[in-house]
Design a protein around this motif. Structure first.
Motif, PDB file in Angstrom:
ATOM      1  N   ARG A 287       0.709  -1.249  -0.113  1.00  0.00           N
ATOM      2  CA  ARG A 287      -0.109  -0.184  -0.189  1.00  0.00           C
ATOM      3  C   ARG A 287       0.785   1.329  -0.198  1.00  0.00           C
ATOM      4  O   ARG A 287       1.191   1.805   0.901  1.00  0.00           O
ATOM      5  CB  ARG A 287      -0.907   0.031   1.336  1.00  0.00           C
ATOM      6  CG  ARG A 287      -1.894  -0.883   1.236  1.00  0.00           C
ATOM      7  CD  ARG A 287      -3.271  -0.493   0.313  1.00  0.00           C
ATOM      8  NE  ARG A 287      -4.194  -1.416   0.487  1.00  0.00           N
ATOM      9  CZ  ARG A 287      -5.474  -1.341   1.211  1.00  0.00           C
ATOM     10  NH1 ARG A 287      -5.375  -0.453   2.228  1.00  0.00           N
ATOM     11  NH2 ARG A 287      -6.371  -2.058   1.325  1.00  0.00           N
ATOM     12  N   PRO A 288       1.750   1.545  -1.399  1.00  0.00           N
ATOM     13  CA  PRO A 288       2.378   2.756  -1.333  1.00  0.00           C
ATOM     14  C   PRO A 288       1.958   4.170  -0.784  1.00  0.00           C
ATOM     15  O   PRO A 288       0.840   4.515  -1.006  1.00  0.00           O
ATOM     16  CB  PRO A 288       2.668   3.032  -2.576  1.00  0.00           C
ATOM     17  CG  PRO A 288       1.738   2.174  -3.324  1.00  0.00           C
ATOM     18  CD  PRO A 288       1.098   1.287  -2.512  1.00  0.00           C
ATOM     19  N   VAL A 289       2.799   4.740   0.034  1.00  0.00           N
ATOM     20  CA  VAL A 289       2.360   6.273   0.419  1.00  0.00           C
ATOM     21  C   VAL A 289       3.101   7.149  -0.307  1.00  0.00           C
ATOM     22  O   VAL A 289       4.496   7.088  -0.375  1.00  0.00           O
ATOM     23  CB  VAL A 289       2.788   6.237   2.086  1.00  0.00           C
ATOM     24  CG1 VAL A 289       2.444   7.542   2.553  1.00  0.00           C
ATOM     25  CG2 VAL A 289       1.980   5.140   2.849  1.00  0.00           C
ATOM     26  N   PRO A 290       2.369   7.809  -1.225  1.00  0.00           N
ATOM     27  CA  PRO A 290       3.021   8.855  -2.110  1.00  0.00           C
ATOM     28  C   PRO A 290       4.144   9.701  -1.345  1.00  0.00           C
ATOM     29  O   PRO A 290       5.247   9.888  -1.937  1.00  0.00           O
ATOM     30  CB  PRO A 290       1.926   9.617  -2.694  1.00  0.00           C
ATOM     31  CG  PRO A 290       0.777   8.613  -2.603  1.00  0.00           C
ATOM     32  CD  PRO A 290       1.027   7.765  -1.486  1.00  0.00           C
ATOM     33  N   ALA A 291       3.942  10.210  -0.407  1.00  0.00           N
ATOM     34  CA  ALA A 291       4.895  11.078   0.454  1.00  0.00           C
ATOM     35  C   ALA A 291       6.082  10.431   1.102  1.00  0.00           C
ATOM     36  O   ALA A 291       6.949  10.960   1.516  1.00  0.00           O
ATOM     37  CB  ALA A 291       4.028  11.826   1.557  1.00  0.00           C
ATOM     38  N   MET A 292       6.037   9.059   1.079  1.00  0.00           N
ATOM     39  CA  MET A 292       7.209   8.204   1.403  1.00  0.00           C
ATOM     40  C   MET A 292       7.428   7.190   0.274  1.00  0.00           C
ATOM     41  O   MET A 292       7.667   6.046   0.685  1.00  0.00           O
ATOM     42  CB  MET A 292       6.836   7.421   2.619  1.00  0.00           C
ATOM     43  CG  MET A 292       6.636   8.517   3.702  1.00  0.00           C
ATOM     44  SD  MET A 292       6.888   8.021   5.464  1.00  0.00           S
ATOM     45  CE  MET A 292       5.197   6.736   5.385  1.00  0.00           C
ATOM     46  N   LEU A 293       7.555   7.729  -0.877  1.00  0.00           N
ATOM     47  CA  LEU A 293       7.655   6.872  -2.013  1.00  0.00           C
ATOM     48  C   LEU A 293       9.152   5.755  -1.870  1.00  0.00           C
ATOM     49  O   LEU A 293       8.975   4.908  -2.032  1.00  0.00           O
ATOM     50  CB  LEU A 293       7.734   7.553  -3.495  1.00  0.00           C
ATOM     51  CG  LEU A 293       7.787   6.682  -4.406  1.00  0.00           C
ATOM     52  CD1 LEU A 293       6.790   5.827  -4.632  1.00  0.00           C
ATOM     53  CD2 LEU A 293       8.118   7.508  -5.921  1.00  0.00           C
ATOM     54  N   GLY A 294       9.957   6.511  -1.425  1.00  0.00           N
ATOM     55  CA  GLY A 294      11.332   5.677  -1.368  1.00  0.00           C
ATOM     56  C   GLY A 294      11.247   4.673  -0.340  1.00  0.00           C
ATOM     57  O   GLY A 294      11.587   3.571  -0.428  1.00  0.00           O
ATOM     58  N   TYR A 295      10.468   5.263   0.838  1.00  0.00           N
ATOM     59  CA  TYR A 295      10.489   4.012   2.036  1.00  0.00           C
ATOM     60  C   TYR A 295       9.566   3.013   1.407  1.00  0.00           C
ATOM     61  O   TYR A 295       9.877   1.705   1.646  1.00  0.00           O
ATOM     62  CB  TYR A 295       9.749   4.758   3.176  1.00  0.00           C
ATOM     63  CG  TYR A 295       9.607   3.777   4.242  1.00  0.00           C
ATOM     64  CD1 TYR A 295      10.537   3.257   4.884  1.00  0.00           C
ATOM     65  CD2 TYR A 295       8.067   3.318   4.830  1.00  0.00           C
ATOM     66  CE1 TYR A 295      10.449   1.937   6.014  1.00  0.00           C
ATOM     67  CE2 TYR A 295       7.877   2.660   5.685  1.00  0.00           C
ATOM     68  CZ  TYR A 295       9.223   1.939   6.432  1.00  0.00           C
ATOM     69  OH  TYR A 295       8.598   1.095   7.219  1.00  0.00           O
ATOM     70  N   SER A 296       8.459   3.192   0.617  1.00  0.00           N
ATOM     71  CA  SER A 296       7.660   2.294   0.124  1.00  0.00           C
ATOM     72  C   SER A 296       8.227   1.217  -0.797  1.00  0.00           C
ATOM     73  O   SER A 296       8.068  -0.057  -0.742  1.00  0.00           O
ATOM     74  CB  SER A 296       6.480   2.779  -0.633  1.00  0.00           C
ATOM     75  OG  SER A 296       5.562   3.642   0.218  1.00  0.00           O
TER      76      SER A 296
ATOM     77  N   GLY B 177      -6.269  -6.781   9.932  1.00  0.00           N
ATOM     78  CA  GLY B 177      -7.145  -6.772   8.758  1.00  0.00           C
ATOM     79  C   GLY B 177      -7.206  -5.420   7.731  1.00  0.00           C
ATOM     80  O   GLY B 177      -7.877  -5.504   6.772  1.00  0.00           O
ATOM     81  N   ARG B 178      -6.327  -4.704   8.196  1.00  0.00           N
ATOM     82  CA  ARG B 178      -6.099  -3.184   7.550  1.00  0.00           C
ATOM     83  C   ARG B 178      -5.743  -3.521   5.909  1.00  0.00           C
ATOM     84  O   ARG B 178      -6.384  -2.573   4.995  1.00  0.00           O
ATOM     85  CB  ARG B 178      -5.194  -2.222   8.123  1.00  0.00           C
ATOM     86  CG  ARG B 178      -5.289  -0.889   7.598  1.00  0.00           C
ATOM     87  CD  ARG B 178      -4.354  -0.165   8.448  1.00  0.00           C
ATOM     88  NE  ARG B 178      -4.065   1.378   7.890  1.00  0.00           N
ATOM     89  CZ  ARG B 178      -3.403   2.347   8.577  1.00  0.00           C
ATOM     90  NH1 ARG B 178      -2.603   1.815   9.525  1.00  0.00           N
ATOM     91  NH2 ARG B 178      -3.055   3.423   7.658  1.00  0.00           N
ATOM     92  N   CYS B 179      -5.049  -4.457   5.840  1.00  0.00           N
ATOM     93  CA  CYS B 179      -4.781  -4.594   4.175  1.00  0.00           C
ATOM     94  C   CYS B 179      -6.037  -5.151   3.209  1.00  0.00           C
ATOM     95  O   CYS B 179      -6.012  -5.103   2.308  1.00  0.00           O
ATOM     96  CB  CYS B 179      -3.526  -5.419   3.819  1.00  0.00           C
ATOM     97  SG  CYS B 179      -3.958  -7.182   4.492  1.00  0.00           S
ATOM     98  N   LEU B 180      -6.952  -5.581   3.980  1.00  0.00           N
ATOM     99  CA  LEU B 180      -8.147  -6.263   3.477  1.00  0.00           C
ATOM    100  C   LEU B 180      -9.252  -4.958   3.127  1.00  0.00           C
ATOM    101  O   LEU B 180     -10.129  -5.313   2.337  1.00  0.00           O
ATOM    102  CB  LEU B 180      -8.784  -7.161   4.186  1.00  0.00           C
ATOM    103  CG  LEU B 180      -7.990  -8.257   4.597  1.00  0.00           C
ATOM    104  CD1 LEU B 180      -8.489  -9.421   5.496  1.00  0.00           C
ATOM    105  CD2 LEU B 180      -7.239  -9.107   3.371  1.00  0.00           C
ATOM    106  N   ALA B 181      -9.307  -3.955   3.964  1.00  0.00           N
ATOM    107  CA  ALA B 181     -10.116  -2.757   3.736  1.00  0.00           C
ATOM    108  C   ALA B 181     -10.017  -1.923   2.657  1.00  0.00           C
ATOM    109  O   ALA B 181      -8.883  -1.495   2.475  1.00  0.00           O
ATOM    110  CB  ALA B 181     -10.085  -2.334   5.057  1.00  0.00           C
TER     111      ALA B 181
END
Length: 267
Positions: free
Chosen positions: A155-164, A255-259
């Motif tokens: 679940r990439p976070v645009p503001a932390m693209l490098g970390y994702s 379950g967060r990745c499922l929602a």
């Protein structure tokens, strides 16, 4: 099969705070010899201050991005406990990055801190595990490695693209190393977390008071987990109970990745 790790020796990086600290404490409580490794020497002195002199714990301070420091960490472990059976790469480094104009230096640092360092240390420790198994002629179980990642890998976070990107790379490294080390009876797995009280989340909650409610609303189990709950998952993966589990990324996120984030806000 027993989940006992009594008498085994574990190295835990990032053990000065947060997730790494919770994992290291948990393994000590279950009878393992544990090396608390972190770059923050002061933090390490604080976290082990309450242990009795009889506790089988060792602290090691150093920058894990340096190959010589990794070698010294392994040497210190062997000097104190004579072997290493478990490695938990819990060190993480989080930094924001502009998704449309990512500084190459930031991206390189994210990859180095969150993937390359853990991979290099895993390779170094795995070689020692292989020698130990050969010396003892143990053909069933040579060791276990666990890499700690986050939901940012999928679940990439645009503001932390490098970390994702670094998290995703780390998870692929976990799978690749698992295949490479399987013939040597070394298991390599990962734990991906979210909605768990990490050091970084504590800081974020202080800075953004509404964040707690947002996380809880987006987590099907409706709460933020304690770091100890993730530590229990790591314990399972390094024990004989998971003796036929390798190359897997176990998700601890309520379950967060499922929602669906939109559905979570509407329902």
């Amino acid at each position: 099969m027993s989940m006992s790790i009594q008498g085994r020796t574990a190295i835990v990086t990032g053990a000065g705070r947060g997730i790494g600290l919770a994992v290291a404490h948990h393994l000590v409580e279950r009878g393992a010899n544990v090396v608390f490794a972190d770059r923050d020497e002061a933090a390490l002195e604080t976290v082990v201050a309450d242990y009795d002199d009889d506790a089988h714990v060792l602290t090691f301070a150093g920058n894990m991005s340096e190959k010589l420091v990794m070698a010294n960490l392994l040497s210190a472990t062997l000097d104190s406990f004579e072997r290493v059976d478990i490695l938990v790469n819990a060190h993480r480094f989080v930094q924001g990055s502009d998704p449309l104009d990512t500084d190459p230096a930031v991206l390189e640092e994210m990859l180095r801190q969150n993937m390359i360092c853990g991979l290099r240390l895993s390779q170094m420790v795995a070689k020692r595990m292989i020698r130990q198994a050969e010396d003892q002629r143990d053909l069933t179980q040579a060791g276990a490695i666990v890499n700690i990642s986050t939901l940012a890998a999928i679940r990439p976070v645009p503001a932390m693209l490098g970390y994702s990107i670094a998290c995703a790379a780390q998870e692929q490294a976990t799978r690749g190393l698992a295949l490479a080390l399987a013939p040597h009876k070394i298991r390599v797995n990962g734990v991906s977390f979210s909605s768990v009280m990490s050091h970084e989340l504590k800081l974020a909650l202080k800075a953004t008071p509404d964040l707690r409610d947002q996380i809880i609303a987006g987590t099907p189990l409706g709460r933020i987990a304690a770091a100890d709950e993730l530590a229990e998952t790591v314990h399972y993966l390094v024990s004989d109970a998971a003796r036929f589990v390798t190359g897997q990324i176990l998700t601890v996120d309520g379950g967060r990745c499922l929602a669906d984030p939109v559905t979570a806000q509407v329902l």
